[in-house]
Design an enzyme around this catalytic site. Structure first.
Site: not given
Ligand code: ADP
Ligand code: MG
Ligand code: MG
Length: 889
Positions: A96, A105, A107, A352, A864
């Site tokens: 991620r 925008g 990955m 967040r 003011y």
């Molecule tokens: P974004 O920044 O687009 O939200 P994320 O990195 O949060 O992308 O990932 C999108 C989705 O992928 C998450 O909301 C979750 O549902 C799934 N995801 C991410 N990491 C994991 C994980 N370790 N196990 C299971 N699902 C995951």
């Molecule tokens: Mg997310």
């Protein structure tokens, strides 16, 4: 050795929320959740510095990174009891991206990394669910093929659709293990055919290519554009989060979902979210299946017959709800959460601060302060002053049906409904008859002012956000849509032609100045709520702020509006506007055309009672609050006719010869009126004008005080002073009049005489001028013009180019130029107060309603700010925020 990798999992993390710059928002919050003891799948974060290293060194990874990632993986393996690449119990990963600022925008996330033809078998056996394993594998190839290898997503969609059609399945959930296996084979074949390479089988290679893809995505076109638009520096870089997978697609006791701890559109304190059973990742937002409500309450409210998470998985739900509360209390703000349930066990994947509407932001802040979660000052500081625009105007009911016939720019917020009129005369006539109208023009010009005042809203088909219509409408607080280019005005036939519809004069339309939409008919509206949460927050703001907020007003209507918005006086009453009204303009012209002082005095005698009643009315409305009145400021030729036609007309009206009038117009002509015979220069040439105005002010003060019982302390402001001697001369005349009125009325009058600081010389000589001036008001419109040597009226030709080319960041007529004009203000404030320590200081230019400029005024120690009536609440809030930030610093 530099530390490139921070691990998290099993109740502890090497980083925390503090490390946002290093770990990115997602990584920092994952670490923080771990430290809080929440269930987070273990993982590691590659720091943003590694991304910068990657770009600074010809797209190579920093030395030591691979070893640190491997060490992190070993830790994840130890915690999960699984091994990356193992064929019995494979550890699968998500990769991620995550920068400091949330950034679309970049990955997209890759899930299920580590699967290949061998590990998929092990995964299926271990879970006792081959279908799940093959579903995960096809998801992985699909995502990886798209975001890492760059094969168009549509290729996969087509194959899947084709397979489903062939097999007679409607939903993805209907496919069996064997059928998914078929899909996987076809996916791999498509990759080989389209890309000329095989889908990588080695988990190590899969991982490093994915990490490289995250770094590479930092510089892709979408991301670069987004950063430019949002002022995000490229050097921030992105972090990469590598995390152990948990599976929401492991049968019917598994699920995935997203939630907000409070309602992001209303702000209501109720958990709000959606989930899907037996699903993974972004299925919830992707719209493949319709998600279900998380709480029973929301399910009932939405009328859904599909069970809520609360009913379906009560244990996971109650743990989730407790975590929501915990996170909200911890972060002291509404959270936006992502979670997954694997065979009944809850896992947190992200948290967040949640995005919200202006209305929700207000409610959440007020509620949280009431709940004791944040202080009142913090509540005040969390509201974007600009968003008050949305809260102060009627808005279209979001539940209403919108029949959109066109759209333009959201030039002035708020919605308005009325009959179409095409001329200002018709608008005024309609107002007199009590009808509501929308003034529709190609574009507006100064002659349309009366029509614009009379209309509920303004629609133009040409012109931008700074066109005449847009600027004037914002100043008046009237909703406006400008530049609606898809609509055409046919003036001759009085038609408004839209795509597919033609409307005529008298037909009803609605404009939405907050979105730019133009709609057919009358649409239900929501009225702004000035009491309730808004009232409470403004009360706290008023308690927090140090500076007073006044208004710029000369008409009773503006003065009343400003009072209702909480203005604490008038900071600028421009007297010249009063001379344009009705028959007064002719008396004014008589005065200007008089041959000598005696003639001028005779005309001024006629103007005196008119001015007096104007001032008396303002004083009464302000009921003892301070009122600053500026002596006549513009050059006299502004009151005289310009075109031959007008000259002839005026000559007849005043029964003088046309030639005489023309000669006077010619002598008064100036090459540069901005720097010409205006301001105190007029009072020095024609002191009788200043005397008449002073008399009107003092007599009105006496009259109003008698009527309301509240003493009036007028503040008389002498404009365009550069020399102390100028001020002294005019002040002497004012004082003489004061003595006379006091003697005549037998009433003592308190008053102040001060000056506008609008010339650099006045700012520099402030210590000398303050010997005579009892207050300064910074006229920052003129001060900006005279400091830059830029005429505001001529600036549009080049200032936008300056902004485009980055020569200036902001239009200095909108946001104060802190470095230049601001320094003059600081100098004047400091030098002026050195001479007179109780010197009152204020600002009355447009900048008095601009939040950033207001912040500057707080820092500079002004007493003011003064702004247009509709901006008063914004100024109250901005002044409070400035005081709060400074108080904390
Ligand atoms: P974004 O920044 O687009 O939200 P994320 O990195 O949060 O992308 O990932 C999108 C989705 O992928 C998450 O909301 C979750 O549902 C799934 N995801 C991410 N990491 C994991 C994980 N370790 N196990 C299971 N699902 C995951
Ligand atoms: Mg997310
Ligand atoms: Mg996404």
């Amino acid at each position: 050795m530099e530390k490139w990798v921070y691990t998290f999992g099993d109740g502890r993390a090497e980083g925390s929320a503090e490390d946002r710059n290093l770990l990115g928002g997602k990584g920092a919050n994952l670490a923080e959740m771990c430290n809080l003891g929440l269930p987070v799948p273990p993982g590691l974060t590659i720091v943003t510095d590694a991304c910068n290293h990657y770009y600074e060194n010809g797209r190579t990874l920093p030395e030591g990174l691979k070893d640190q990632v491997r060490a992190g993986l070993r830790r994840m393996e130890a915690i999960t009891g699984r091994v990356f690449g193992d064929t019995q119990k494979p550890l699968l990963l998500s990769v991620r991206s995550g920068s400091r600022a949330s950034m679309p925008g970049m990955m997209d996330t890759v899930l299920n990394l580590g699967l290949n033809d061998a590990t998929v078998e092990g995964l299926g056996q271990d879970a006792g669910d081959a279908r799940f394993a093959w579903d995960s594998y096809r998801r992985f190839i699909q995502m990886y093929g798209d975001v890492v290898m760059g094969l168009d997503h549509e290729v996969f969609v087509e194959i899947l659709e084709d397979e489903k059609g062939r097999l007679g399945h409607e939903h993805d959930t209907e496919l069996s293990a064997g059928e998914w296996q078929e899909v996987v084979a076809r996916y791999k074949e498509a990759i080989r055919e389209e890309l000329g390479e095989d889908f990588p089988q080695a988990p190590e290679i899969q991982l490093w290519r994915a990490i490289g893809a995250v770094f590479a995505s930092w510089m892709n076109a979408r991301a670069v554009t987004y950063r430019t638009l949002h002022n995000i520096p490229a050097v921030w870089g992105t972090a990469v989060n590598v995390q152990a997978m948990v599976f929401g697609n492991l049968g019917n006791s598994s699920a995935t979902g997203v939630a907000f701890t409070r309602n992001p559109s209303t702000g209501e304190n109720a958990l709000y979210g959606e989930f899907l059973v037996n699903a993974q990742g972004e299925d919830v937002v992707a719209g493949i299946r319709t998600p279900q409500n998380i709480t029973e309450e929301a399910r009932i409210a939405s009328g859904s017959d599909r069970p809520s998470l609360e009913k379906l998985m009560p244990e996971a739900f109650s743990e989730f709800r407790a975590i929501c509360d915990k996170l909200e209390r911890h972060y002291r703000d509404m959270q936006d959460l992502e979670f997954t349930i694997e065979r009944g066990k809850l896992w947190m994947l992200q948290t967040r601060a949640g995005k919200r509407t202006a209305k929700a932001a207000l409610k959440i802040s007020v509620d949280m302060a009431t709940e004791g979660l944040i202080s009142q000052g913090e509540a005040v500081s969390r509201i974007d002053p600009a968003s008050l625009d949305q809260l102060l105007h009627p808005t279209i009911d979001p539940r209403a049906r919108r029949d959109v016939i066109g759209s333009g720019l959201p030039a002035s917020p708020g919605a308005a409904t009325g009959e179409i009129v095409f001329t200002s005369e018709d608008a005024v006539k309609a107002q007199d008859e009590g009808r509501k109208v929308i003034l529709v023009r190609v574009e507006t010009s100064p002659e349309d002012i009366h029509g614009m005042h009379a209309a509920q809203g303004i629609l133009t088909t040409r012109g931008g956000m700074t066109s005449h219509a847009a600027v004037v409408a914002r100043g008046m607080g009237t909703p406006c849509v400008s530049g609606a280019g898809t609509l055409r005005v046919d003036l001759r036939n009085e038609l408004l032609v839209a795509h597919g519809v033609t409307l005529r004069k008298g037909d009803v339309i609605t404009i939405d100045g907050s979105s730019g939409q133009v709609l057919k008919g009358a649409i239900p509206m929501l009225q702004p709520e000035l009491s309730g949460d808004f009232g409470r927050l403004m009360e706290w703001a008023d308690r927090t702020r140090r500076m007073k907020v006044r208004t710029n007003a000369e008409t009773p209507a503006d003065a009343r509006a400003a009072r209702s918005f909480g203005a604490e006086g008038i900071g600028l009453c421009r007297t010249e506007h009063m001379f344009f009204e009705g028959s007064r303009i002719n008396v004014m012209r008589e005065m200007i055309l008089a041959e000598d002082e005696a003639g001028r005095r005779a005309s001024l005698e006629k103007l005196l009672p008119m001015q007096r009643s104007d001032f008396a009315e303002l004083f009464e409305i302000m009921h003892g609050l301070p009122v600053t009145i500026r002596m006549l400021d513009p050059p006299l030729h502004e009151f005289l006719p310009k075109s031959d036609e007008e000259i002839a007309e005026v000559a007849t009206a005043l029964s003088i010869e046309e030639a005489v009038l023309r000669r006077r117009v010619d002598t008064l002509h100036e090459f540069n009126p901005m720097l010409g015979h205006r301001g105190c220069r007029l009072a020095i040439s024609y002191p009788e004008i200043a005397e008449m105005q002073a008399r009107a002010i003092f007599e009105a003060a006496v009259e109003a005080a008698k009527k309301t019982g509240a003493a009036v302390v007028p503040e008389i402001m002498v404009p365009l002073v550069g020399l102390k001697a100028e001020l002294d001369y005019v002040k002497g005349r004012i004082e003489a009049v004061a003595r006379a009125v006091i003697a005549e009325s037998g009433v003592t009058i308190d008053y102040l005489v001060g000056t506008m600081i609008e010339l650099p010389r006045a700012a520099l000589r402030a210590h000398v001028i303050a010997e005579s001036a009892e207050f300064f008001s910074f006229g920052t419109n003129d001060l900006t013009q005279t400091t830059f040597g830029i005429s505001r009226d001529d600036a549009s030709a080049f200032l936008s180019t300056y902004i485009q080319k980055g020569i200036v960041e902001q239009d200095p007529f909108v946001q104060l130029d802190f470095d230049g004009v601001g320094e003059l203000i600081r100098i004047a404030a400091e030098r002026g107060r050195r001479t007179r320590n109780d010197l009152k200081l204020g600002i009355c230019g447009e900048h008095g309603g601009d939040p950033a400029s207001i912040h500057f005024c707080e820092d500079a120690g002004l007493d003011y700010v003064s702004c247009s009536p509709f901006r008063v609440p914004i100024a109250r809030l901005a002044a409070a925020q400035a005081a709060f930030t400074n108080g904390k610093a």
